[in-house]
Design an enzyme around this catalytic site. Structure first.
Site, PDB file in Angstrom:
ATOM      1  N   TYR A  20      39.200  34.535 -60.616  1.00  0.00           N
ATOM      2  CA  TYR A  20      38.255  35.589 -60.248  1.00  0.00           C
ATOM      3  C   TYR A  20      37.278  35.863 -61.372  1.00  0.00           C
ATOM      4  O   TYR A  20      37.463  35.391 -62.500  1.00  0.00           O
ATOM      5  CB  TYR A  20      38.992  36.877 -59.837  1.00  0.00           C
ATOM      6  CG  TYR A  20      39.509  37.717 -60.991  1.00  0.00           C
ATOM      7  CD1 TYR A  20      40.637  37.346 -61.709  1.00  0.00           C
ATOM      8  CD2 TYR A  20      38.860  38.891 -61.357  1.00  0.00           C
ATOM      9  CE1 TYR A  20      41.103  38.131 -62.764  1.00  0.00           C
ATOM     10  CE2 TYR A  20      39.317  39.677 -62.407  1.00  0.00           C
ATOM     11  CZ  TYR A  20      40.445  39.286 -63.106  1.00  0.00           C
ATOM     12  OH  TYR A  20      40.886  40.059 -64.149  1.00  0.00           O
ATOM     13  N   ARG A  74      32.166  30.810 -67.031  1.00  0.00           N
ATOM     14  CA  ARG A  74      33.611  31.002 -67.261  1.00  0.00           C
ATOM     15  C   ARG A  74      34.394  30.733 -65.983  1.00  0.00           C
ATOM     16  O   ARG A  74      35.499  30.189 -66.018  1.00  0.00           O
ATOM     17  CB  ARG A  74      33.883  32.411 -67.788  1.00  0.00           C
ATOM     18  CG  ARG A  74      35.349  32.636 -68.141  1.00  0.00           C
ATOM     19  CD  ARG A  74      35.592  33.976 -68.796  1.00  0.00           C
ATOM     20  NE  ARG A  74      35.269  35.089 -67.916  1.00  0.00           N
ATOM     21  CZ  ARG A  74      35.258  36.356 -68.293  1.00  0.00           C
ATOM     22  NH1 ARG A  74      35.556  36.676 -69.534  1.00  0.00           N
ATOM     23  NH2 ARG A  74      34.966  37.311 -67.440  1.00  0.00           N
ATOM     24  N   ARG A  92      53.148  26.887 -46.920  1.00  0.00           N
ATOM     25  CA  ARG A  92      53.664  27.293 -48.231  1.00  0.00           C
ATOM     26  C   ARG A  92      54.532  26.209 -48.884  1.00  0.00           C
ATOM     27  O   ARG A  92      55.565  25.797 -48.346  1.00  0.00           O
ATOM     28  CB  ARG A  92      54.486  28.575 -48.089  1.00  0.00           C
ATOM     29  CG  ARG A  92      54.793  29.215 -49.429  1.00  0.00           C
ATOM     30  CD  ARG A  92      55.683  30.431 -49.264  1.00  0.00           C
ATOM     31  NE  ARG A  92      55.693  31.260 -50.459  1.00  0.00           N
ATOM     32  CZ  ARG A  92      56.295  30.940 -51.590  1.00  0.00           C
ATOM     33  NH1 ARG A  92      56.948  29.804 -51.697  1.00  0.00           N
ATOM     34  NH2 ARG A  92      56.243  31.757 -52.631  1.00  0.00           N
ATOM     35  N   HIS A  99      55.105  24.850 -53.306  1.00  0.00           N
ATOM     36  CA  HIS A  99      54.566  25.053 -54.651  1.00  0.00           C
ATOM     37  C   HIS A  99      53.519  23.996 -55.021  1.00  0.00           C
ATOM     38  O   HIS A  99      52.451  24.310 -55.527  1.00  0.00           O
ATOM     39  CB  HIS A  99      55.685  25.049 -55.690  1.00  0.00           C
ATOM     40  CG  HIS A  99      56.445  26.340 -55.760  1.00  0.00           C
ATOM     41  ND1 HIS A  99      57.131  26.852 -54.692  1.00  0.00           N
ATOM     42  CD2 HIS A  99      56.602  27.213 -56.779  1.00  0.00           C
ATOM     43  CE1 HIS A  99      57.690  27.998 -55.048  1.00  0.00           C
ATOM     44  NE2 HIS A  99      57.384  28.248 -56.305  1.00  0.00           N
ATOM     45  N   LYS A 106      40.962  33.045 -66.237  1.00  0.00           N
ATOM     46  CA  LYS A 106      40.863  34.322 -65.521  1.00  0.00           C
ATOM     47  C   LYS A 106      41.486  34.125 -64.137  1.00  0.00           C
ATOM     48  O   LYS A 106      40.794  33.975 -63.120  1.00  0.00           O
ATOM     49  CB  LYS A 106      39.398  34.773 -65.439  1.00  0.00           C
ATOM     50  CG  LYS A 106      39.261  36.282 -65.256  1.00  0.00           C
ATOM     51  CD  LYS A 106      37.889  36.762 -65.652  1.00  0.00           C
ATOM     52  CE  LYS A 106      37.605  38.179 -65.228  1.00  0.00           C
ATOM     53  NZ  LYS A 106      38.419  39.213 -65.835  1.00  0.00           N
ATOM     54  N   GLU A 119      45.092  41.525 -77.135  1.00  0.00           N
ATOM     55  CA  GLU A 119      43.947  42.128 -76.426  1.00  0.00           C
ATOM     56  C   GLU A 119      44.459  43.234 -75.509  1.00  0.00           C
ATOM     57  O   GLU A 119      45.659  43.446 -75.381  1.00  0.00           O
ATOM     58  CB  GLU A 119      43.202  41.057 -75.628  1.00  0.00           C
ATOM     59  CG  GLU A 119      44.040  40.417 -74.531  1.00  0.00           C
ATOM     60  CD  GLU A 119      43.275  39.443 -73.638  1.00  0.00           C
ATOM     61  OE1 GLU A 119      42.038  39.502 -73.596  1.00  0.00           O
ATOM     62  OE2 GLU A 119      43.939  38.636 -72.965  1.00  0.00           O
ATOM     63  N   LEU A 132      41.710  36.264 -73.201  1.00  0.00           N
ATOM     64  CA  LEU A 132      40.568  35.871 -72.384  1.00  0.00           C
ATOM     65  C   LEU A 132      39.324  35.941 -73.270  1.00  0.00           C
ATOM     66  O   LEU A 132      39.142  36.916 -74.013  1.00  0.00           O
ATOM     67  CB  LEU A 132      40.410  36.836 -71.199  1.00  0.00           C
ATOM     68  CG  LEU A 132      39.277  36.462 -70.252  1.00  0.00           C
ATOM     69  CD1 LEU A 132      39.683  35.270 -69.378  1.00  0.00           C
ATOM     70  CD2 LEU A 132      38.884  37.636 -69.365  1.00  0.00           C
TER      71      LEU A 132
HETATM   72  N1  PDD Z   1      38.753  42.266 -67.123  1.00  0.00           N
HETATM   73  N2  PDD Z   1      40.788  40.519 -71.428  1.00  0.00           N
HETATM   74  C1  PDD Z   1      41.324  40.676 -70.204  1.00  0.00           C
HETATM   75  C2  PDD Z   1      42.774  40.440 -70.024  1.00  0.00           C
HETATM   76  C3  PDD Z   1      40.500  41.060 -69.128  1.00  0.00           C
HETATM   77  O1  PDD Z   1      41.029  41.204 -67.895  1.00  0.00           O
HETATM   78  C4  PDD Z   1      39.125  41.312 -69.351  1.00  0.00           C
HETATM   79  C5  PDD Z   1      38.193  41.730 -68.252  1.00  0.00           C
HETATM   80  C6  PDD Z   1      38.621  41.146 -70.651  1.00  0.00           C
HETATM   81  C7  PDD Z   1      37.170  41.361 -70.971  1.00  0.00           C
HETATM   82  O2  PDD Z   1      36.376  40.350 -70.435  1.00  0.00           O
HETATM   83  P1  PDD Z   1      34.869  40.598 -70.011  1.00  0.00           P
HETATM   84  O3  PDD Z   1      34.188  41.128 -71.192  1.00  0.00           O
HETATM   85  O4  PDD Z   1      34.389  39.252 -69.614  1.00  0.00           O
HETATM   86  O5  PDD Z   1      34.889  41.576 -68.854  1.00  0.00           O
HETATM   87  C8  PDD Z   1      39.473  40.729 -71.662  1.00  0.00           C
HETATM   88  C9  PDD Z   1      37.922  42.611 -65.980  1.00  0.00           C
HETATM   89  C10 PDD Z   1      36.904  43.621 -66.306  1.00  0.00           C
HETATM   90  C11 PDD Z   1      38.788  42.982 -64.793  1.00  0.00           C
HETATM   91  O6  PDD Z   1      39.846  42.376 -64.673  1.00  0.00           O
HETATM   92  O7  PDD Z   1      38.413  43.827 -63.992  1.00  0.00           O
END
Ligand code: PDD
Length: 286
Positions: A33, A52, A100, A102, A147, A179, A203
């Protein structure tokens, strides 16, 4: 102005039931996503978000069936059809629908869903006033650089932070601060800005990259991308998180211990102002 959805290029009602029982995103979290902010009717930093997205797809060997131009067009369409000028667009691509099992199905077509929801045109209370962070164990898998739709570790961590009255859970793996649950984490110590290096454990946030490539050099600030531990974070003079939704939120305490003097620091404040100025410029707000 109303939230709406999009399925494989077609506008849909957000309340429509469009996820089939055997969508692999639904059953395995097998998908990726992105989320992009809309300011003044313009998508902010769409290209890096989509770059990304393509990387996440490649890492999971999900074929990219939409071009950048098509994805950009879908974002524009959602803005136009919803009448939303300030908000966020979420985009999910799953591996597709198959009985379904894996292992990957032999033939399967990725599915794209998107949605747009309104948000505030002005910075949130957290951005303006800052908030508290809670240090929590990082319980996620080892490919946090993708992501992916698998967000259980993040979801559980965020709730833990919320229950403690904090705006974010700041995750710690093997003693190292990685993070936030939906944001990247920075500290400022002796006028130097520190953040976890880019690797599989975090991320690579688009907001983080904007800071590193543009804002910090423009402000003449020194950045160190190196691992640091909990004690180091607690001894910092300033801390903040960055993210598409968070923007830049000053972190005023870590697990109930004030960061610095417990108020928004001058460097965080400068970085936050510069980020807003960048949005104003790119999204023609002023
Ligand atoms: N999340 N780290 C994680 C685990 C994240 O889920 C996100 C962003 C970031 C920051 O990334 P960016 O600057 O590209 O938004 C870092 C988004 C906002 C979400 O899951 O809604």
């Amino acid at each position: 102005m109303k939230p709406i959805g999009l399925l494989d290029g077609k506008i849909i009602d957000l309340n429509e039931n469009v996820v089939p029982m055997e969508d692999r995103g639904h059953q395995f979290g097998d998908g990726v996503y992105e989320v992009t902010r809309v300011y003044n009717g313009h998508c902010f930093a769409l290209k890096p978000h989509m770059d990304r997205l393509y990387r996440s797809l490649r890492e999971l060997t999900i074929p990219a069936v939409y071009t950048y131009e098509e994805l950009a067009e879908f974002h524009e369409l959602l803005i136009k059809e919803s009448g939303i000028t300030d908000g966020a667009i979420y985009l999910q691509i799953t591996r597709g629908v198959a009985p379904r099992a894996h292992g990957f199905p032999e033939t399967v077509v990725p599915r794209l869903t998107m949605s747009i929801r309104p948000g505030s045109a002005t910075p949130s209370k957290n951005v303006l006033e800052g908030g508290k962070g809670l240090l929590i164990p990082d319980e996620r898998w080892l490919r946090c650089d993708i992501k992916s739709l698998n967000l259980l570790g993040n979801v559980m961590g965020k709730q833990k932070a919320k229950d403690a009255g904090c705006v974010e859970g700041i995750q710690v793996r093997d003693g190292i601060v990685t993070e936030g649950t939906s944001s990247n984490f920075f500290v400022v110590k002796d006028e130097v800005v520190w953040t976890h290096p880019r690797c599989n454990l975090i991320l690579t946030g688009i907001t983080r990259t904007i800071l590193i490539d543009k804002i910090l050099p423009d402000l003449g600030l020194v950045l160190v991308e190196k691992k640091f531990d909990e004690a180091f974070a607690k001894s910092a003079q300033e801390a903040f998180i960055t993210g598409t939704n968070s923007e830049i939120i000053p972190i005023l305490a870590l697990s109930r211990q004030p960061v610095g003097n417990g108020s928004i620091g001058p460097i965080t404040s400068k970085i936050r102002d510069a980020y807003w100025a960048l949005i104003d410029e790119e999204c023609k707000r002023k």
